[in-house]
Design an enzyme around this catalytic site. Structure first.
Site, PDB file in Angstrom:
ATOM      1  N   CYS A   1       0.829  -1.208   0.000  1.00  0.00           N
ATOM      2  CA  CYS A   1       0.000   0.000   0.000  1.00  0.00           C
ATOM      3  C   CYS A   1       0.867   1.264   0.000  1.00  0.00           C
ATOM      4  O   CYS A   1       1.473   1.567  -1.018  1.00  0.00           O
ATOM      5  CB  CYS A   1      -0.974  -0.067   1.173  1.00  0.00           C
ATOM      6  SG  CYS A   1      -2.415   0.951   0.925  1.00  0.00           S
TER       7      CYS A   1
ATOM      8  N   HIS B   1      -3.201  -5.380   1.731  1.00  0.00           N
ATOM      9  CA  HIS B   1      -2.490  -5.645   2.987  1.00  0.00           C
ATOM     10  C   HIS B   1      -2.521  -7.117   3.387  1.00  0.00           C
ATOM     11  O   HIS B   1      -3.279  -7.484   4.298  1.00  0.00           O
ATOM     12  CB  HIS B   1      -3.145  -4.841   4.120  1.00  0.00           C
ATOM     13  CG  HIS B   1      -3.009  -3.373   3.992  1.00  0.00           C
ATOM     14  ND1 HIS B   1      -1.942  -2.689   4.510  1.00  0.00           N
ATOM     15  CD2 HIS B   1      -3.800  -2.458   3.413  1.00  0.00           C
ATOM     16  CE1 HIS B   1      -2.083  -1.402   4.259  1.00  0.00           C
ATOM     17  NE2 HIS B   1      -3.205  -1.231   3.588  1.00  0.00           N
TER      18      HIS B   1
ATOM     19  N   GLU C   1      -0.584  -8.599   5.218  1.00  0.00           N
ATOM     20  CA  GLU C   1      -0.144  -8.703   6.619  1.00  0.00           C
ATOM     21  C   GLU C   1      -1.301  -8.659   7.609  1.00  0.00           C
ATOM     22  O   GLU C   1      -1.129  -9.015   8.759  1.00  0.00           O
ATOM     23  CB  GLU C   1       0.878  -7.599   6.942  1.00  0.00           C
ATOM     24  CG  GLU C   1       0.340  -6.179   7.034  1.00  0.00           C
ATOM     25  CD  GLU C   1       0.153  -5.477   5.684  1.00  0.00           C
ATOM     26  OE1 GLU C   1       0.240  -6.148   4.633  1.00  0.00           O
ATOM     27  OE2 GLU C   1      -0.088  -4.256   5.696  1.00  0.00           O
TER      28      GLU C   1
HETATM   29  N1  GLN Z   1      -3.439   6.406   1.197  1.00  0.00           N
HETATM   30  C1  GLN Z   1      -2.165   6.046   1.743  1.00  0.00           C
HETATM   31  C2  GLN Z   1      -1.014   6.779   1.047  1.00  0.00           C
HETATM   32  O1  GLN Z   1      -1.194   7.435   0.080  1.00  0.00           O
HETATM   33  C3  GLN Z   1      -1.916   4.559   1.652  1.00  0.00           C
HETATM   34  C4  GLN Z   1      -2.891   3.817   2.524  1.00  0.00           C
HETATM   35  C5  GLN Z   1      -2.360   2.558   3.132  1.00  0.00           C
HETATM   36  O2  GLN Z   1      -1.151   2.324   3.188  1.00  0.00           O
HETATM   37  N2  GLN Z   1      -3.263   1.770   3.681  1.00  0.00           N
HETATM   38  O3  GLN Z   1       0.074   6.682   1.486  1.00  0.00           O
END
Ligand code: GLN
Length: 205
Positions: free
Chosen positions: A82, A177, A179
């Site tokens: 992410c 995710h 994890e």
């Molecule tokens: N929206 C976050 C970003 O731009 C990422 C979200 C996440 O890691 N769950 O960094």
């Protein structure tokens, strides 16, 4: 590789503990990384989910930005989830002013592409490289890969064609995710890379 693979989780902000728990359960010697010396002591690095602009700022404040770039250039295996995927991308859409990435992954990643700050969803994804069963993927204010270069290989996409898992050489990234759902196959793939790079004969994973 003598003993367990030593891997780090960049521990400036985000869901560090979840990654440490998965890696430890897979048999790795997993540690938080907040300082250059800690980075120098590991053979692979996980970049957690969180807020990519904050992790970027803190990495610079902690003197880790250039060392992480150097580690990527040197071929250290890394896995970003992410925000971590955003940090690995060479190009990003929706950056805040001044936001930088470590880069290395020849791709354009769009931040918060599924809607507002609260937009979250779950879905089952086919990931041919991992085989059966499909991956139960949780997306939280997630990015997506909207463009990628010839050396980057998409591993999974949504029905609309947006890529949500990708790898290039030693770099692996997912927009979701694993994890936090008990899915361990991406972490295993990362650890296999760490292992392969160490030149040991018998894979531990
Ligand atoms: N929206 C976050 C970003 O731009 C990422 C979200 C996440 O890691 N769950 O960094």
């Amino acid at each position: 590789m003598a003993g367990k693979p030593r891997v780090g989780v960049l521990a400036l902000q985000g869901d560090v503990r979840e990654h440490l728990a998965v890696l430890t359960a897979l048999g790795a010697d997993a540690r938080p990384v907040r300082r250059r010396e800690e980075l120098a002591a590991v053979q692979g690095l996980v970049l957690p989910g969180g807020e990519s602009s904050v992790i970027d700022k803190l990495a610079r404040a902690f003197g880790l930005f250039d060392p992480i770039r150097a580690a990527i250039a040197d071929g250290m295996p890394m896995y970003g989830t992410c925000a971590g995927l955003i940090l690995l991308a060479d190009r990003i859409d929706g950056a805040i002013a001044g936001q930088q990435t470590f880069g290395g992954l020849d791709a354009r990643v769009a931040r918060n592409v599924f809607g507002s700050q609260t937009a979250s969803f779950e879905t089952d994804l086919d990931v041919p490289a991992l085989g059966d069963p499909p991956v139960h993927a949780v997306f939280i204010r997630a990015p997506a890969v909207v463009e990628w270069g010839p050396d980057a290989e998409p591993l999974a996409s949504l029905p609309d064609g947006r890529v949500v898992a990708i790898e290039q050489g030693a770099l692996l990234g997912t927009a979701f995710h694993p994890e936090s759902t008990g899915e361990t196959r991406f972490h295993q793939r990362f650890l296999a890379r760490v292992h392969a790079r160490s030149g040991a004969d018998a894979p531990a994973f």
